[in-house]
Scaffold this motif. Structure first.
Motif, PDB file in Angstrom:
ATOM      1  N   LEU A 203     -25.175  19.830 -52.698  1.00  8.50           N
ATOM      2  CA  LEU A 203     -23.947  19.345 -52.071  1.00  8.50           C
ATOM      3  C   LEU A 203     -23.687  17.870 -52.362  1.00  8.50           C
ATOM      4  O   LEU A 203     -22.616  17.355 -52.027  1.00  8.50           O
ATOM      5  CB  LEU A 203     -23.994  19.574 -50.554  1.00  8.50           C
ATOM      6  N   GLN A 204     -24.649  17.191 -52.982  1.00  6.06           N
ATOM      7  CA  GLN A 204     -24.422  15.816 -53.411  1.00  6.06           C
ATOM      8  C   GLN A 204     -23.538  15.739 -54.645  1.00  6.06           C
ATOM      9  O   GLN A 204     -23.036  14.682 -55.001  1.00  6.06           O
ATOM     10  CB  GLN A 204     -25.759  15.115 -53.686  1.00  6.06           C
ATOM     11  N   SER A 205     -23.353  16.888 -55.314  1.00  6.62           N
ATOM     12  CA  SER A 205     -22.433  16.940 -56.447  1.00  6.62           C
ATOM     13  C   SER A 205     -21.008  17.023 -55.916  1.00  6.62           C
ATOM     14  O   SER A 205     -20.669  17.953 -55.180  1.00  6.62           O
ATOM     15  CB  SER A 205     -22.726  18.177 -57.312  1.00  6.62           C
ATOM     16  N   PRO A 206     -20.129  16.083 -56.271  1.00  6.88           N
ATOM     17  CA  PRO A 206     -18.732  16.154 -55.808  1.00  6.88           C
ATOM     18  C   PRO A 206     -18.061  17.465 -56.180  1.00  6.88           C
ATOM     19  O   PRO A 206     -17.270  18.010 -55.404  1.00  6.88           O
ATOM     20  CB  PRO A 206     -18.079  14.953 -56.494  1.00  6.88           C
ATOM     21  N   LYS A 207     -18.371  17.992 -57.366  1.00  7.41           N
ATOM     22  CA  LYS A 207     -17.774  19.251 -57.807  1.00  7.41           C
ATOM     23  C   LYS A 207     -18.195  20.397 -56.893  1.00  7.41           C
ATOM     24  O   LYS A 207     -17.358  21.185 -56.421  1.00  7.41           O
ATOM     25  CB  LYS A 207     -18.186  19.529 -59.258  1.00  7.41           C
ATOM     26  N   ILE A 208     -19.502  20.524 -56.643  1.00  5.00           N
ATOM     27  CA  ILE A 208     -20.004  21.612 -55.804  1.00  5.00           C
ATOM     28  C   ILE A 208     -19.523  21.435 -54.365  1.00  5.00           C
ATOM     29  O   ILE A 208     -19.118  22.402 -53.697  1.00  5.00           O
ATOM     30  CB  ILE A 208     -21.544  21.678 -55.873  1.00  5.00           C
TER      31      ILE A 208
ATOM     32  N   SER B  16     -21.740  20.989 -40.545  1.00  5.22           N
ATOM     33  CA  SER B  16     -21.903  19.566 -40.253  1.00  5.22           C
ATOM     34  C   SER B  16     -22.073  18.754 -41.537  1.00  5.22           C
ATOM     35  O   SER B  16     -21.628  17.607 -41.624  1.00  5.22           O
ATOM     36  CB  SER B  16     -23.109  19.340 -39.332  1.00  5.22           C
ATOM     37  N   LEU B  17     -22.690  19.346 -42.550  1.00  6.33           N
ATOM     38  CA  LEU B  17     -22.831  18.659 -43.833  1.00  6.33           C
ATOM     39  C   LEU B  17     -21.469  18.444 -44.480  1.00  6.33           C
ATOM     40  O   LEU B  17     -21.195  17.392 -45.064  1.00  6.33           O
ATOM     41  CB  LEU B  17     -23.733  19.467 -44.777  1.00  6.33           C
ATOM     42  N   LEU B  18     -20.587  19.448 -44.349  1.00  7.85           N
ATOM     43  CA  LEU B  18     -19.252  19.331 -44.925  1.00  7.85           C
ATOM     44  C   LEU B  18     -18.386  18.353 -44.140  1.00  7.85           C
ATOM     45  O   LEU B  18     -17.529  17.669 -44.707  1.00  7.85           O
ATOM     46  CB  LEU B  18     -18.580  20.704 -44.969  1.00  7.85           C
ATOM     47  N   GLU B  19     -18.610  18.273 -42.840  1.00  5.40           N
ATOM     48  CA  GLU B  19     -17.813  17.369 -42.013  1.00  5.40           C
ATOM     49  C   GLU B  19     -18.102  15.902 -42.303  1.00  5.40           C
ATOM     50  O   GLU B  19     -17.286  15.029 -41.989  1.00  5.40           O
ATOM     51  CB  GLU B  19     -18.063  17.664 -40.526  1.00  5.40           C
ATOM     52  N   LYS B  20     -19.254  15.625 -42.896  1.00  5.29           N
ATOM     53  CA  LYS B  20     -19.590  14.238 -43.235  1.00  5.29           C
ATOM     54  C   LYS B  20     -18.722  13.709 -44.372  1.00  5.29           C
ATOM     55  O   LYS B  20     -18.674  12.516 -44.616  1.00  5.29           O
ATOM     56  CB  LYS B  20     -21.066  14.145 -43.638  1.00  5.29           C
TER      57      LYS B  20
END
Length: 271
Positions: free
Chosen positions: A98-103, A137-141
Motif C-alpha cells: 500500500l506504500q505504492s501510490p499506484k496500488i 484505517s490504512l486507506l483513511e490515512k
C-alpha cells in the motif's frame, strides 16, 4: 506488480504466505533467543563460517512479525509461533504494498482487492485470510507521498529503472499521469542531491517531452536532448554529460528514444 496492474488490470492481488518457511523460522529463532527461550529453539541451518542468520537482511525484515507473534503467544511452541509470524508477515507485506501510490489508488477506488492467504505446505491446504483487518484505517490515512530519491541512496538497478519507465508510460497513455514539479520534491533534491534512475537521450522535438511521456517526477531522469537524438563523435557535449551521469551520479541505465514525425529524420530523408 505495478507493471502488471497497469497493463492487464487484474481485480485481485493475493499475498500468499506458507508454513515451514525457513526465513520466518530464522526470524522466530532470533526472537525467541532474545526473549530468553533459547532452550525451545531448534538448531538453525548451517551458514557460512562467521555468518549469523539473524544478521541476514531478509531475517531482519521478518523480525518485527516474529516478535509480534511471540508477544501474542509467549508460551507457544516454536512451530505455532512460526505459523503466527508467517500470517502476520502477510499483513505486513500488504501494508508495504500500500506504500505504492499506484496500488493504493487502485485499492482505494475499488479497482483492486488485496487478499491474504496462508498455505500449509504439508497438506497443500490454503487458508484464505481475507482483506487486511485494518485496511479501512490504512486507506483513511491517505495515499503515501512519493519517495524522493537523493544522492545518498543506493543506485537503482537497471531492470527496476526500465520497469519504472514502462509503467510510467502506461499511466501516461491511459490519461492517468501524475502532476510533476511538486515543491517538496524540488526542495528535497536541492538539499540532498540527485540520483537519477536512468539517462534518457531523446529528440529535441518540442512534441516529445521525455519526463511527461514516462510520467516521471523531478530527479528521476537525467535527460539529454538533441535533434534526431544523435551524439556526434568525440568527447564533451552530450557524451560527456552521459559519462558524468554514469560516473558521478551512479546511473545504471541508458535509454535512447526516437519519435515519429521527427523533423531531423524527415529532413534527412528529403536530401
Amino acid at each position: 506488480i505495478e507493471y502488471e496492474l497497469s497493463s492487464d488490470q487484474p481485480p485481485v492481488l493475493l499475498v500468499l504466505g506458507n508454513s515451514m518457511n525457513e526465513a520466518v523460522q530464522a526470524a522466530v529463532r532470533a526472537a525467541m533467543r532474545a526473549a530468553g527461550r533459547e532452550i525451545d529453539v531448534p538448531p538453525s541451518k548451517l551458514l557460512l563460517e562467521g555468518c549469523q542468520e539473524e544478521d541476514l537482511a531478509l531475517v531482519q525484515k521478518l523480525l518485527p512479525s516474529a516478535r509480534d507473534a511471540l508477544r501474542s503467544m509467549p508460551g507457544a511452541p516454536f512451530d505455532k509461533v512460526c505459523d503466527a509470524a508467517g500470517k502476520l508477515n502477510v499483513w505486513s507485506t500488504i501494508e508495504s504494498l500500500l506504500q505504492s501510490p499506484k496500488i493504493f489508488d487502485d485499492v482505494a477506488s475499488g479497482r483492486l482487492t488485496m487478499q491474504g492467504a496462508y498455505c500449509d505446505v504439508k497438506t497443500g491446504k490454503v487458508q484464505f485470510l481475507g482483506e487486511h483487518p485494518a485496511e479501512q484505517s490504512l486507506l483513511e490515512k491517505g495515499p503515501p507521498l512519493d519517495v524522493v530519491r537523493i544522492a545518498s541512496d543506493a543506485s537503482v538497478p537497471p531492470v527496476e529503472a526500465l520497469c519504472s519507465l514502462a509503467v510510467g508510460n502506461r499511466r501516461y497513455i491511459k490519461g492517468a499521469g501524475g502532476e510533476q514539479g511538486q515543491n517538496y520534491v524540488l526542495k528535497a533534491l536541492a538539499g540532498g542531491g540527485q540520483l537519477p534512475a536512468a539517462i534518457v537521450l531523446g529528440c529535441a522535438d518540442s512534441r516529445a517531452p521525455v519526463e511527461i511521456y514516462f510520467d516521471m517526477q523531478p530527479g528521476d531522469l537525467f535527460v539529454l536532448r538533441t535533434a534526431g537524438n544523435t551524439i556526434e563523435g568525440g568527447y564533451g557535449g552530450l557524451l560527456g554529460s552521459a559519462e558524468y551521469a554514469i560516473a558521478g551520479l551512479k546511473t545504471k541505465l541508458i535509454v535512447v528514444t526516437g519519435d515519429t514525425l521527427c523533423g531531423a529524420v524527415t529532413a534527412t530523408g528529403k536530401e
